[in-house]
Design a protein around this motif. Structure first.
Motif, mmCIF file in Angstrom:
data_model
loop_
_atom_site.group_PDB
_atom_site.id
_atom_site.type_symbol
_atom_site.label_atom_id
_atom_site.label_comp_id
_atom_site.label_asym_id
_atom_site.label_seq_id
_atom_site.Cartn_x
_atom_site.Cartn_y
_atom_site.Cartn_z
ATOM 1 N N ALA A 41 1.293 -1.007 0.207
ATOM 2 C CA ALA A 41 0.217 0.298 0.152
ATOM 3 C C ALA A 41 0.899 1.125 -0.364
ATOM 4 C CB ALA A 41 -0.951 0.263 1.093
ATOM 5 N N ASN A 42 0.448 2.914 -0.183
ATOM 6 C CA ASN A 42 0.835 3.443 -0.492
ATOM 7 C C ASN A 42 1.720 3.811 0.811
ATOM 8 O OD1 ASN A 42 0.865 4.419 -3.775
ATOM 9 N ND2 ASN A 42 -1.140 5.111 -3.166
ATOM 10 N N ASP A 43 0.979 3.409 1.745
ATOM 11 C CA ASP A 43 1.214 3.821 3.256
ATOM 12 C C ASP A 43 1.732 2.744 4.050
ATOM 13 O OD1 ASP A 43 -0.808 2.798 3.405
ATOM 14 O OD2 ASP A 43 -2.078 3.916 4.829
ATOM 15 N N ALA A 44 2.590 2.005 3.452
ATOM 16 C CA ALA A 44 3.208 0.789 4.535
ATOM 17 C C ALA A 44 4.168 0.991 4.921
ATOM 18 C CB ALA A 44 3.157 -0.661 3.186
ATOM 19 N N LEU A 45 4.319 0.624 5.859
ATOM 20 C CA LEU A 45 5.536 0.317 6.557
ATOM 21 C C LEU A 45 6.116 -1.180 6.574
ATOM 22 C CD1 LEU A 45 4.288 2.285 9.862
ATOM 23 C CD2 LEU A 45 5.369 2.855 7.864
ATOM 24 N N VAL A 46 7.386 -0.712 6.701
ATOM 25 C CA VAL A 46 8.158 -2.146 6.841
ATOM 26 C C VAL A 46 9.723 -1.327 8.073
ATOM 27 C CG1 VAL A 46 8.280 -2.478 3.990
ATOM 28 C CG2 VAL A 46 9.719 -1.714 4.327
ATOM 29 N N PHE A 47 9.393 -2.587 8.864
ATOM 30 C CA PHE A 47 11.131 -2.535 9.420
ATOM 31 C C PHE A 47 12.428 -3.007 9.160
ATOM 32 C CE2 PHE A 47 6.957 -1.914 11.586
ATOM 33 C CZ PHE A 47 7.300 -1.397 11.852
ATOM 34 N N ARG A 48 13.098 -1.470 9.132
ATOM 35 C CA ARG A 48 14.703 -2.149 8.407
ATOM 36 C C ARG A 48 15.826 -1.030 9.070
ATOM 37 N NH1 ARG A 48 10.883 -5.080 6.433
ATOM 38 N NH2 ARG A 48 11.033 -5.667 4.695
ATOM 39 N N PRO A 49 15.626 -1.226 10.127
ATOM 40 C CA PRO A 49 14.800 -2.125 11.246
ATOM 41 C C PRO A 49 13.761 -1.445 11.503
ATOM 42 C CG PRO A 49 17.249 -0.757 12.382
ATOM 43 C CD PRO A 49 17.135 -1.192 10.818
ATOM 44 N N ASN A 50 14.581 0.065 11.236
ATOM 45 C CA ASN A 50 13.307 1.070 12.393
ATOM 46 C C ASN A 50 11.710 1.062 10.959
ATOM 47 O OD1 ASN A 50 14.707 1.382 14.687
ATOM 48 N ND2 ASN A 50 15.932 2.690 14.299
ATOM 49 N N PRO A 51 10.950 1.119 11.468
ATOM 50 C CA PRO A 51 9.929 1.560 10.527
ATOM 51 C C PRO A 51 9.898 2.845 9.494
ATOM 52 C CG PRO A 51 9.100 2.477 12.816
ATOM 53 C CD PRO A 51 10.020 2.151 12.963
ATOM 54 N N VAL A 52 9.610 2.120 8.560
ATOM 55 C CA VAL A 52 10.015 3.728 7.466
ATOM 56 C C VAL A 52 8.589 3.709 6.239
ATOM 57 C CG1 VAL A 52 11.960 2.192 5.851
ATOM 58 C CG2 VAL A 52 11.593 4.572 5.611
ATOM 59 N N ASN A 53 8.100 4.480 5.350
ATOM 60 C CA ASN A 53 7.396 3.844 4.226
ATOM 61 C C ASN A 53 8.270 3.028 3.230
ATOM 62 O OD1 ASN A 53 6.408 5.238 1.627
ATOM 63 N ND2 ASN A 53 5.151 4.942 2.772
#
Length: 285
Positions: free
Chosen positions: A55-67
Motif C-alpha cells: 500500500a502507499n502508506d505501508a511500513l517496513v521495519f528495516r530495522p526501524n519503521p519506514v515507508n
C-alpha cells in the motif's frame, strides 16, 4: 499488426494483475496473495515485488519503521530473498489479516529468519501494510502450516471516523494495561494476556508456540520489559487487532536492548483481548 500485439500484451498483463492479490475475505485468498508476492520477488526482484504489493502508506521495519516505497526506491532489485507462509488468519470482516513464516536470504552466507506481514483489503485486492522480520539459526523443524479461516462473516453496515477512533483506543488501552501489569509483576503478567496457542518470534530463536512455553521463555532470560505503543488498528469485524511500537527489555544478564515490535490481538468471548502473535526485531537508535 505490431500495435495490435502490443495492445494484446498490455491487456493480458492487466488481466493478470487484476487477479493477483485478489481478496474474497478468506484466509485462502490471503495465503495465495502472499505466495504470489514471494514468487514475484523471486522472478522480478524484491524491490519490484514490494513496490507492486505494498500500500502507499505501508511500513517496513528495516530495522526501524519506514515507508515501504520510500525504502525500496533506493534498494537494488535483488532476487536472493525467498519466503513462505506457515501461519495466517483473516478477520471475520475480511478487511485485513496477517501471515507469518520463515525466510531465507542468500548471500556470502545464508541467513535464516521469521517474518510477519499485515495485509489489508483495498478495492478487492490484498495490499501489504506492515512487514518485519528477524533472524534466527537454520530451522531444525519444519513448521506445520496453519491457515485459519474466519468462523463467520460480520461487517457493520455503518461506521464513522469517531467510532473507528474509539475502537482503536480500546486496543491502545489494552496494551497500556499490559504495560502497567508488566511493570508491576514482570513478564509473569503475560499469563493474563496470552492465548493458549499464542506465538512469539524473537531474534535468534525459532518461534515459541503455546502460552506455557512463552512464559517459560520470557522467564528464562527477561528481567523487565516495558512497551511504548506507537500505533494500533482494529478490524471492522471487531475480532482482530494489531499494535506496533518499541519494547525495552532488561535481561537477567544486566543488559538492556530495544526492539521494534508488532503484536496481534484476538477478541475473546468476554470481550477482552488476548495476544496471539508477537514479533520483535532489534531497533536502531
Amino acid at each position: 499488426m505490431i500495435n495490435k500485439l502490443i495492445c494484446t500484451l498490455v491487456a493480458a498483463t492487466f488481466t493478470f494483475g487484476a487477479h493477483a492479490q485478489r481478496s474474497d475475505g478468506s484466509t485462502k485468498s490471503l495465503v495465495k496473495a502472499e505466495e504470489e508476492f514471494a514468487a514475484s520477488a523471486a522472478k522480478d526482484g524484491v524491490k519490484s515485488a514490494f513496490n507492486a504489493y505494498s500500500a502507499n502508506d505501508a511500513l517496513v521495519f528495516r530495522p526501524n519503521p519506514v515507508n515501504a516505497k520510500t525504502f525500496y526506491a533506493t534498494q537494488p532489485d535483488d532476487k536472493n530473498l525467498t519466503w513462505a507462509p506457515d501461519y495466517a488468519r483473516v478477520s471475520r470482516s475480511g478487511d485485513w489479516g496477517f501471515t507469518s513464516g520463515g525466510y531465507t536470504l542468500d548471500g556470502e552466507t545464508k541467513t535464516y529468519g521469521q517474518y510477519l506481514s499485515v495485509w489489508k483489503a483495498n478495492n478487492g485486492k490484498w495490499e501489504l501494510v506492515i512487514d518485519l522480520g528477524t533472524t534466527n539459526h537454520k530451522p531444525l523443524h519444519a513448521a506445520a502450516p496453519q491457515f485459519i479461516e474466519p468462523k463467520d462473516y460480520f461487517k457493520p453496515k455503518f461506521g464513522n471516523a469517531k467510532q473507528r477512533a474509539a475502537e482503536k483506543d480500546i486496543i491502545i488501552t489494552t496494551e497500556k494495561t499490559l504495560n502497567a501489569t508488566l511493570k508491576s509483576y514482570g513478564v509473569a503478567a503475560y499469563g493474563g494476556f496470552l492465548n493458549h496457542d499464542a506465538r512469539v518470534v524473537f531474534p535468534g530463536y525459532e518461534p515459541v508456540i503455546g502460552k506455557d512455553k512463552i512464559i517459560a521463555f520470557y522467564n528464562s532470560m527477561v528481567s523487565k520489559m516495558s512497551l511504548r505503543t506507537v500505533n494500533a488498528d482494529k478490524s471492522t469485524g471487531g475480532d482482530l487487532a494489531y499494535t506496533y511500537g518499541v519494547a525495552a527489555i532488561d535481561y537477567k544478564t544486566d543488559l538492556r536492548e530495544s526492539f521494534n515490535y508488532v503484536f496481534i490481538y484476538e477478541r475473546q468471548a468476554d470481550y477482552s483481548w488476548n495476544l496471539i502473535q508477537q514479533i520483535y526485531t532489534p531497533a536502531e537508535r
